[in-house]
Design a protein around this motif. Structure first.
Motif, short mmCIF file in Angstrom:
data_model
loop_
_atom_site.label_atom_id
_atom_site.label_comp_id
_atom_site.label_asym_id
_atom_site.label_seq_id
_atom_site.Cartn_x
_atom_site.Cartn_y
_atom_site.Cartn_z
N LEU A 82 -3.11 14.91 -4.81
CA LEU A 82 -4.30 14.59 -5.26
C LEU A 82 -4.31 13.08 -4.79
O LEU A 82 -5.28 12.32 -4.92
N GLY A 83 -3.16 12.41 -4.70
CA GLY A 83 -2.91 11.01 -4.44
C GLY A 83 -3.38 10.48 -3.19
O GLY A 83 -3.46 9.21 -2.82
N ASN A 84 -3.42 11.47 -2.17
CA ASN A 84 -4.18 11.11 -1.02
C ASN A 84 -3.19 10.15 -0.18
O ASN A 84 -3.63 9.08 0.26
N LYS A 85 -1.82 10.30 -0.09
CA LYS A 85 -0.94 9.24 0.20
C LYS A 85 -0.76 8.01 -0.20
O LYS A 85 -0.78 7.18 0.17
N HIS A 86 -1.02 7.99 -1.78
CA HIS A 86 -0.67 6.60 -2.50
C HIS A 86 0.61 6.93 -3.43
O HIS A 86 0.93 8.06 -3.48
N PRO A 87 1.41 5.97 -3.85
CA PRO A 87 2.27 6.14 -4.64
C PRO A 87 2.03 6.95 -6.01
O PRO A 87 0.97 6.68 -6.64
N SER A 88 2.80 7.71 -6.21
CA SER A 88 2.71 8.42 -7.63
C SER A 88 3.15 7.43 -8.52
O SER A 88 3.56 6.41 -8.28
N THR A 89 3.03 7.72 -10.06
CA THR A 89 3.46 7.16 -11.01
C THR A 89 4.89 6.70 -10.88
O THR A 89 5.18 5.35 -11.10
N ASP A 90 5.90 7.53 -10.61
CA ASP A 90 7.23 7.07 -10.35
C ASP A 90 7.30 6.36 -9.02
O ASP A 90 8.11 5.21 -9.20
N GLY A 91 6.63 6.62 -8.27
CA GLY A 91 6.49 5.78 -6.80
C GLY A 91 6.26 4.37 -7.34
O GLY A 91 6.74 3.12 -6.55
N HIS A 92 5.09 4.21 -7.98
CA HIS A 92 4.71 2.99 -8.40
C HIS A 92 5.90 1.95 -9.06
O HIS A 92 6.14 0.72 -8.85
N ARG A 93 6.50 2.76 -9.99
CA ARG A 93 7.66 1.87 -10.69
C ARG A 93 8.62 1.62 -9.59
O ARG A 93 9.22 0.49 -9.70
#
Length: 266
Positions: free
Chosen positions: A225-236
């Motif tokens: 669903l993120g369309n190849k954007h950072p996940s919540t953990d990825g953003h941290r």
């Protein structure tokens, strides 16, 4: 919170991401959702630019930071936009972040919710008085080509320095949303690094420093669903990488002439 404490916390979170990598690594051999359909030949930076020693970065104890960028700065694909890296960074720096992210926006490309970088910079509040401006991205210009790109970047950065003459400016280059890194993204990274170096600005390269690799891609990037954007953990994870890079910049040795000796991890 001091930078030392931030770094200890960063190590704990990094360990959780490594565990996620180990789980995802089981399927790496057969499923590579980050690989684009086709790759163009590499596009090199269009011209050489002389690099000057960057100005030492000195921030107050509780800095006020303007984070300006695209959908990654907006917080896309985090469970809430306010869990995006630009917001999390305030906690890690024990300061305040003013977040200005527009999805789809670049130096040449208008965004979904606003115009291109130059017009957006012109519309910024001149009274924000940030101690630091972080200019992030953008991969959104990768399909626009090299023609006029450096001119657009130069004009936008000139407007930014005119609006906030007292602020330190750090450029955070594009981070890959898919692997291997596309030719357009690599060209943007090279151009921004050269132009920042010509101004004596610090440049943080997620591409050159390999923040996102085959090993951690699925732990950082939401491919559904993120369309190849950072996940919540990825953003941290990205916030921790940016905070650590800023700490390294602040700690960089200073030459007798007053300039820092080199950029961190490059």
């Amino acid at each position: 919170m001091g930078l030392g404490k931030m770094r200890r916390r960063g190590r704990v979170t990094a360990l959780s991401i490594v565990l996620a990598m180990a789980v995802s690594g089981v399927i790496l051999g057969v499923w590579r959702p980050w690989v684009p359909a086709a790759m163009d030949a590499p596009i090199l930076a269009s011209e050489e630019v002389v690099t000057v020693a960057p100005t030492p970065l000195v921030l107050p104890e509780h800095p006020r930071v303007l984070v300006f960028g695209d959908s990654w700065t907006y917080g896309s694909a985090a469970s809430e936009p306010t869990l995006g890296y630009a917001y999390v960074l305030a906690e890690l720096l024990d300061g305040e972040t003013i977040v200005d992210g527009v999805r789809g926006s670049g130096y040449l490309k208008p965004g979904l919710d606003g115009p291109a970088f130059g017009e957006r910079i012109a519309a910024l509040d001149p009274d924000l008085a940030p101690d630091l401006v972080i200019v992030q991205g953008s991969i959104n210009d990768r399909a626009q080509g090299a023609d006029g790109y450096r001119d657009a970047v130069t004009a936008a950065w000139d407007a930014l320095t005119s609006k906030y003459p007292e602020a330190a400016i750090v450029v955070l280059g594009p981070a890959p949303h898919e692997l291997p890194v596309g030719a357009g993204t690599a060209r943007i990274d090279q151009d921004l690094a050269a132009l920042a170096g010509a101004r004596g600005w610090w440049y943080i390269s997620a591409v050159q420093d390999e923040w996102i690799t085959d090993l951690n891609y699925l732990a950082v990037i939401d491919v559904d669903l993120g369309n190849k954007h950072p996940s919540t953990d990825g953003h941290r994870y990205l916030a921790e990488k940016v905070a650590a890079a800023l700490a390294d910049i602040e700690a960089a040795p200073v030459t007798e002439a007053g300039g820092a000796e080199s950029t961190p991890d490059q």
